[in-house]
Design a protein around this motif. Sequence first.
Motif, short mmCIF file in Angstrom:
data_model
loop_
_atom_site.label_atom_id
_atom_site.label_comp_id
_atom_site.label_asym_id
_atom_site.label_seq_id
_atom_site.Cartn_x
_atom_site.Cartn_y
_atom_site.Cartn_z
N SER A 151 0.83 -1.21 0.00
CA SER A 151 0.00 0.00 0.00
C SER A 151 0.86 1.26 0.00
CB SER A 151 -0.92 0.01 1.23
OG SER A 151 -1.90 -0.99 1.11
N TRP A 176 4.04 -9.56 -6.53
CA TRP A 176 2.64 -9.49 -6.99
C TRP A 176 2.54 -8.83 -8.34
CZ3 TRP A 176 0.13 -13.03 -4.92
CH2 TRP A 176 0.30 -13.34 -3.57
N ARG A 346 -16.49 -3.95 -3.59
CA ARG A 346 -17.12 -4.57 -2.42
C ARG A 346 -18.56 -4.99 -2.72
NH1 ARG A 346 -16.84 0.57 1.79
NH2 ARG A 346 -18.29 1.92 0.68
N GLU A 378 -11.36 -11.22 -4.33
CA GLU A 378 -10.49 -10.97 -3.17
C GLU A 378 -9.21 -10.26 -3.62
OE1 GLU A 378 -11.04 -11.47 0.00
OE2 GLU A 378 -12.81 -12.76 -0.02
N SER A 379 -8.66 -10.71 -4.75
CA SER A 379 -7.45 -10.07 -5.27
C SER A 379 -7.77 -8.71 -5.84
CB SER A 379 -6.82 -10.93 -6.37
OG SER A 379 -6.41 -12.17 -5.87
N ARG A 381 -10.09 -6.70 -5.15
CA ARG A 381 -10.38 -5.75 -4.08
C ARG A 381 -9.10 -5.27 -3.40
NH1 ARG A 381 -14.89 -7.16 0.55
NH2 ARG A 381 -15.09 -5.04 1.37
N THR A 382 -8.08 -6.11 -3.46
CA THR A 382 -6.83 -5.80 -2.74
C THR A 382 -5.83 -5.04 -3.61
OG1 THR A 382 -7.13 -7.81 -1.43
CG2 THR A 382 -4.90 -6.87 -1.50
N TYR A 383 -5.69 -5.49 -4.90
CA TYR A 383 -4.67 -4.81 -5.70
C TYR A 383 -5.17 -3.47 -6.23
CZ TYR A 383 -6.48 -6.93 -10.18
OH TYR A 383 -7.22 -7.32 -11.26
N THR A 386 -6.18 -1.09 -1.76
CA THR A 386 -7.17 -1.80 -0.94
C THR A 386 -8.35 -0.88 -0.64
OG1 THR A 386 -6.10 -0.98 1.05
CG2 THR A 386 -5.31 -3.10 0.20
N ASP A 387 -9.39 -1.47 -0.04
CA ASP A 387 -10.52 -0.65 0.41
C ASP A 387 -10.02 0.52 1.27
OD1 ASP A 387 -12.06 -2.61 -0.75
OD2 ASP A 387 -13.31 -2.98 1.01
#
Length: 410
Positions: A151, A176, A346, A378-379, A381-383, A386-387
């Motif tokens: 992040s 990643w 989300r 899930e990925s 939303r993260t890459y 992130t939220d």
Amino acid sequence: MTTPFHAESDSFLGRVDVVGLDSLFSDEEKATALAVRALVDEHIRPNIASWYEDAVFPREIVPELGRLGVLGMPYAGYGCPGRSAVEYGLAAQELEAGDSGLRTFVSVQGSLAMGAIHKHGSEEQKSTWLPRMAAGEAVGCFGLTEPTAGSDPAAMLTTARQEPGGDWVLNGSKRWIGLGTIADVAIVWAQTGEHGDGRGVRGFVVPTDTPGFSAEAIIGKLSMRASIQTELHLEDVRLPADAILPADSAVGLKGPFQCLNEARYGIVWGAMGAARDSFDAVLDYTMQRTQFGAPLASYQLTQAKLADMAVAIGKGYLLAHQIGRAKDVGALSPAMISAGKLDNCRVAIGIARDAREMLGGNGVTLEHSPLRHANNLESVRTYEGTDEVHQLTLGRHLTGIGAFAPHIAR
Ligand code: TGC
């Protein structure tokens, strides 16, 4: 079990379109979406379950995507398709209705790697790489994230040192990174600091056959299995002086952040494609699956869930449409992108999970798409932030106070 009120939808988005989204798009835009859908139907849907199970990225699809004109889609010149932001968004949601891994390929190749060269590159870098990348003849990756800097890319440890003769020497690791093991070229971001030109983070165009460059696939993923994420290693990677992205726009973190804006924009749309496909899967299933003597779709609890899903997906598309039209007239802000990326991811993951639940035990297999979409999301939303990164970006936008690390002044 249909009623007089049930009809097949005329919308190009199908039955989920309960708010008249179809009317927001021109015939040309809809034709673009349908062309991408045809490729997904022909090449992706029949194979995605086995690719996912076997953790295979279908490398052979890359030239097909080039022929379809979805690589570097919104860029003009140098062989790039030069399409609108809305058309790119529509393509992204069709690709992600197939699988997030496929849309991720297009994002990494187009928005990140080609985007960095198109926005910040020299004429020579553009003419060397962009035509081949747009055609799917060359693959690119984008090295920003590191094992200890996710992040917070400002904390990156990768360095670029300029030697007296002008050569750059890169050292460090990236993690990643989509497509690293199949990439022909990597855009690598590194600290130049006191060893370089003293202007902080800079980007470099690194042919992956340069000695000292290596990539390994990250294994054991429970998400994005039909996709490639990698770790890059740079050990004394020596590059000529003109390997640097020369534009002033690329000096500092705003260089990579401008590319992330493009990728995040694609996700705003893409996530809705995964949600739509989850909805379609569960609508079909509940119309056919009989329990307690009647189709699941005839139960009030099922209909309530379907209704909530359709409304949420409609709102997600409206948000994507608003952001896309703003981008096409040059009125898009990072705050708008954060709002779209945050909420559409989300919402989509919630819909995919609810759809899995409605599929019962059958929903945990690869026979049905929702759990695959939920795991992929899930990925997603993260890459690309992130939220929490997007909440805090919006928080800073709303208050003027940066709260990313309130205990550290910077
Ligand atoms: P901050 O001080 O906010 O900004 C530094 C400079 O950047 C400018 N800037 C932006 N410019 C354009 N678009 C944006 N969205 C921008 N956001 C910031 C800013 O104006 C400033 O410019 P200047 O001229 O003053 O220097 O920097 P910060 O370090 O405080 O940033 C905080 C934060 C959390 C917002 C930022 O670090 C952030 O976005 N973090 C999330 C990073 C992220 O999304 N990482 C994913 C990377 S993708 C990848 O490597 C692997 S996934 C893709 C794949 O599959 O390969």
